[in-house]
Design an enzyme around this catalytic site. Structure first.
Site, short mmCIF file in Angstrom:
data_model
loop_
_atom_site.label_atom_id
_atom_site.label_comp_id
_atom_site.label_asym_id
_atom_site.label_seq_id
_atom_site.Cartn_x
_atom_site.Cartn_y
_atom_site.Cartn_z
N GLY A 113 0.82 -1.21 0.00
CA GLY A 113 0.00 0.00 0.00
C GLY A 113 0.85 1.25 0.00
N ARG B 238 -3.98 -10.26 -0.55
CA ARG B 238 -4.82 -11.41 -0.17
C ARG B 238 -4.41 -12.69 -0.90
NH1 ARG B 238 -10.31 -8.02 -1.10
NH2 ARG B 238 -9.02 -7.31 -2.84
N PHE C 244 -13.93 0.89 6.71
CA PHE C 244 -14.99 1.91 6.63
C PHE C 244 -15.81 1.83 7.90
CE2 PHE C 244 -16.19 -1.70 3.82
CZ PHE C 244 -17.22 -2.26 4.57
N TYR D 207 -6.92 1.25 18.34
CA TYR D 207 -8.01 0.37 18.76
C TYR D 207 -7.68 -1.13 18.54
CZ TYR D 207 -9.57 0.92 13.84
OH TYR D 207 -9.64 0.95 12.46
N THR E 213 -0.05 5.43 -1.75
CA THR E 213 -0.90 6.53 -1.27
C THR E 213 -0.65 6.78 0.22
OG1 THR E 213 -2.70 5.04 -0.58
CG2 THR E 213 -2.78 5.86 -2.86
N GLY E 214 -1.22 7.87 0.70
CA GLY E 214 -1.35 8.14 2.13
C GLY E 214 -0.07 7.99 2.94
#
Ligand code: HXC
Ligand code: NAP
Length: 284
Positions: free
Chosen positions: A16, A69, A99, A149, A19-20
């Site tokens: 990943g 995956r 989400f 969390y 991005t970000g």
């Protein structure tokens, strides 16, 4: 704080990374001399990021299309990385899906899609890279991006919470089991750091203020703050840190946890009155 060649000679593989936060960590690694592989599903996004990062830093970046995956794809991506750079020294599990939703509104497929990316994706990469390093007898590091969390749990992001918690357990378990092979691993638990991916999926409109109110430092994180922590945790300077999750959240989760932290709403006058009440009670 960091020497310019701190990561020279290291090849870092970020899932990943197009991005970000993955992109921001990758940019910092390149600035400090690392070679970079960025791997995720959208090759066009990765190629664009690779071009930008090469022009911004002058470093070497290999973009690879990969769905974490799929174990076979992970093995192929690892092979391409080794073919290009000769070896891989660090795996950074950063890819995620998430989400917000009431849990009862989720289908089983919605649960699967998040847990498959986050948990299965992380153990797929860790297993493939770990086998490779053990066979090569190579010293290596893994850094996993979890969330605060992962330890506390959280409503409305339950598939992500259970998956991140699994990634944290993976970190702690293999930190012990694979230390004998010279493979060490840690995690970072970030609080809120604005990214398009997270903000669009997690922040209901108008609620950004609420997020910031929860943070003792009264601001969200800056990407460079997270990137510098990641640099330290993949560098040789932190080799004795193993199995740790480092929180970087401006004190957010502790504020939610401390039973009396909500008292910061009291005015000086109300504190005076409270003192009077307590002193009176002490006399009785
Ligand atoms: C209920 C939903 C839903 C929603 C999707 N689904 N959105 N259910 N509420 N808001 C359901 C779909 O209906 C479908 O189930 C199932 O989820 C899977 O759908 P897919 O079509 O496979 O995927 P899609 O909905 O297109 O995309 C989901 C995703 C995508 C793959 C997770 O969002 C993604 O690519 N995300 C990557 C980037 C990302 O999420 N970044 C944020 C990371 S931030 P049915 O049964 O209907 O078929 C983070 C940390 C947060 O993790 C901490 C912040 C402080
Ligand atoms: P982001 O930009 O959406 O990053 C998520 C990345 O995961 C994307 O680049 C995406 O690329 C990749 N990805 C998703 N599914 C994939 C799959 N199946 N295979 C390979 N790659 C996949 O969001 P972000 O905010 O930077 O998040 C980065 C990490 O930080 C995540 O682990 C997230 O949980 C964690 N985090 C973020 C925050 C925050 O406030 N931003 C807080 C706590 C933790 P493709 O779409 O190209 O596949």
């Amino acid at each position: 704080m960091f020497q310019k060649d701190l990561l020279k000679g290291k090849t870092i593989f970020i899932t990943g990374g197009g991005t970000g936060l993955g992109r921001s960590m990758g940019k910092r690694f390149l600035e400090l001399g690392a070679n970079l592989v960025i791997a995720s599903r959208k090759l066009d996004v990765l190629e664009n990021t690779a071009r930008e990062l090469i022009s911004e830093t002058g470093g070497d970046v290999l973009p690879i299309a990969l769905d974490v995956r799929n174990y076979k794809e992970v093995e192929n991506a690892l092979g391409r990385c080794v073919d290009t750079f000769g070896q891989v020294d660090v795996l950074l599990n950063n890819a995620a899906g998430n989400f917000v939703s009431p849990t009862e509104a989720l289908s089983h497929k919605a649960f699967d899609v998040i847990t498959d990316i986050v948990l299965k994706g992380s153990y797929n990469t860790t297993l493939a890279f770990g086998k490779h390093w053990i066979q090569k007898q190579q010293i290596a590091r893994v850094l996993n991006i979890v969330t605060t969390y992962a330890s506390t749990g959280s409503g409305f992001v339950v598939p992500s919470a259970i998956a991140k918690s699994g990634v944290q357990t993976l970190t702690r378990s293999l930190a012990v089991e694979w230390a004998k092979y010279g493979i060490t691993m840690n995690a970072i638990a970030p609080g809120p750091f604005p990214t398009e991916g997270a903000w669009n999926r997690l922040l209901p409109p108008g609620l950004e203020e609420k997020f910031i109110e929860r943070i003792p430092l009264n601001r969200v994180g800056d990407h460079i703050e997270l990137a510098n922590l990641a640099v330290f945790l993949v560098s040789d300077q932190s080799q004795y840190i193993n199995g740790e999750t480092v929180t970087i959240d401006g004190g957010e989760w502790l504020k939610g946890a401390g039973e009396f932290n909500f008292l910061d709403v009291l005015s000086p006058g109300e504190w005076k009155e409270m003192e009077r009440q307590v002193r009176q009670a002490n006399k009785n």
